[in-house]
Write an enzyme that holds these catalytic residues in place. Structure first.
Site, PDB file in Angstrom:
ATOM      1  N   LYS A  51       0.799  -1.235   0.000  1.00 37.04           N
ATOM      2  CA  LYS A  51       0.000   0.000   0.000  1.00 37.04           C
ATOM      3  C   LYS A  51       0.830   1.283   0.000  1.00 37.04           C
ATOM      4  O   LYS A  51       0.334   2.340  -0.404  1.00 37.04           O
ATOM      5  CB  LYS A  51      -0.944  -0.001   1.203  1.00 37.04           C
ATOM      6  N   SER A 300       0.455  -9.729  -0.688  1.00 39.43           N
ATOM      7  CA  SER A 300       0.195  -8.293  -0.580  1.00 39.43           C
ATOM      8  C   SER A 300       0.555  -7.674   0.760  1.00 39.43           C
ATOM      9  O   SER A 300       0.788  -6.470   0.836  1.00 39.43           O
ATOM     10  CB  SER A 300      -1.279  -8.010  -0.901  1.00 39.43           C
TER      11      SER A 300
END
Length: 404
Positions: A51, A300
């Site tokens: 992110k 992720s």
């Protein structure tokens, strides 16, 4: 629009705050699938997740005036840390609204980067509504975690790195929450090589992207109840959806139980901590025929608190029959416990917990209940131990295993 020029610009800009996450070849997963499987370990980023890419690139595109107003966002955790870290790098204030169920590690890490944290609601969508309310009230600049094409551009830089390192990649498996990651990766991957297949993966209980693609427009699920908290999104990004429809080849879903076993595999075979959302891409591999293909799985994120980790490990061991419990009724006389222990030991079982209850029955011939929790190598070994107990007349009854 998502353009190649912006992807190239973002790829250079995010290098200022990202660590190189070189592909890791997985012998274990390659053997299971018949393909060549590589892991893209974004769980190793400074903030523990990919992110930071989208957050930093988005903030780099803002004007000085927009930054000076202060930033606000909503996040289940990873985008929160990305915005907090990026805001600190740009010297601006950040306020993050997070669901009340957000793991403590994500809350504390977000605060450690200097952001103010507001806990609100049960899921991301509740927190997002609150963040918009606060943005309007205080004049903050909102940085959306996924429904923003600049954010998606930053996330898509992962595809640039994959193709540079593995130009002949056949498949890229990508977790889906709100769609920022997959819209960026899929769009850039197709620009670089239209032959690359991009597969999106959602939790079965939060399959909001599949619902949106089927409807042809964004829809809101009634709930998003999944252990993959980073992808527990009821409504995907409206701006992302057209890019997903155009560039994503397939979207599949994974049950929570499957993530439990994959977490255990990742720890034991790759020595990596990957949060449940980050494991979606790996859990989905067995649903496709990948024989002879080169595959990259996006890990992720890796921001998992130790209490959740402990619970997932325990459930994984039980799921794989490496921990199990039996109950046996014994005559209330000396030596019976020793007989049980010897039977288990002769089969190489390892006792890790005993519960001895003398008051289960008034029948002196079967007056003691013994509950034994033990460790085995797997299902075959477990069955051998149970069979040995039966052969010795103990009539074992399987019960729910608990380590604590």
């Amino acid at each position: 629009m998502l353009t190649l020029e912006k992807f190239e610009e973002a790829s250079e800009i995010v290098k200022q705050v990202t660590k190189p996450t070189k592909l890791v070849y997985s012998e274990h997963l390659s053997a299971q699938t018949g393909g060549k499987v590589y892991l893209k370990p974004e769980n190793m980023q400074y903030t523990g997740a990919y992110k930071i890419r989208g957050a930093y690139y988005k903030i780099s595109t803002l004007s000085e005036e927009e930054r000076a107003k202060g930033l606000i966002t909503a996040s289940a955790g990873n985008h929160a840390q990305g915005v907090a870290y990026a805001a600190k790098a740009f010297g601006c204030k950040a306020t993050i609204v997070m669901p009340t169920v957000t793991p403590l590690i994500k809350v504390n890490r977000t605060k450690s980067y200097g952001a103010d944290v507001v806990l609100y609601g049960d899921v991301y969508d509740d927190a997002c509504a609150k963040a918009y309310e606060l943005a309007k009230e205080h004049g903050y600049t909102f940085v959306h975690p996924f429904d923003d094409l600049d954010v998606a551009t930053g996330q898509g830089t992962i595809a640039m790195e994959i193709v540079q390192e593995l130009p002949t990649v056949d498949y890229i498996f990508v977790p889906i929450g709100g769609g920022g990651l997959i819209s960026g990766i899929a769009t850039l991957a197709k620009m670089l090589n239209p032959k690359i297949k991009v597969v999106g993966v959602e939790p079965a209980e939060a399959a909001s992207m599949q619902a949106a693609v089927a409807a042809g427009h964004v829809v809101t699920l009634p709930s998003a109840n999944t252990i993959a908290d980073g992808t527990a999104v009821k409504t995907v990004g409206e701006q992302n959806l057209p890019y997903v429809i155009e560039n994503v080849d397939q979207i599949i879903s994974v049950e929570d139980d499957e993530l439990v076993g994959v977490f255990l595999d990742m720890v034991e075979n790759h020595k990596m901590i990957v949060e449940n959302s980050g494991l979606l891409s790996v859990a989905a591999l067995k649903q496709m025929d990948l024989t002879g293909k080169k595959v990259v799985c996006i890990l992720s994120g890796g921001n998992m608190d130790v209490i959740t980790m402990s619970s997932v490990v325990q459930h994984g061991l039980i799921q794989r029959d490496r921990i199990f419990s039996v109950s046996v009724l014994l005559p209330d006389k000396p030596g019976e416990l020793v007989r049980v222990a010897k039977t288990v030991a002769d089969e190489q079982g390892n006792v890790i917990k005993l519960e001895h209850n003398q008051f289960v029955s008034i029948n002196r011939n079967a007056a003691v209940e013994l509950r034994v929790t033990m460790e085995a190598f797997g299902t075959e070994h477990k069955n051998r131990i149970i069979h040995a107990l039966e052969e010795n007349g103990f009539r074992p009854k399987l019960i729910g295993a608990k380590l604590y």
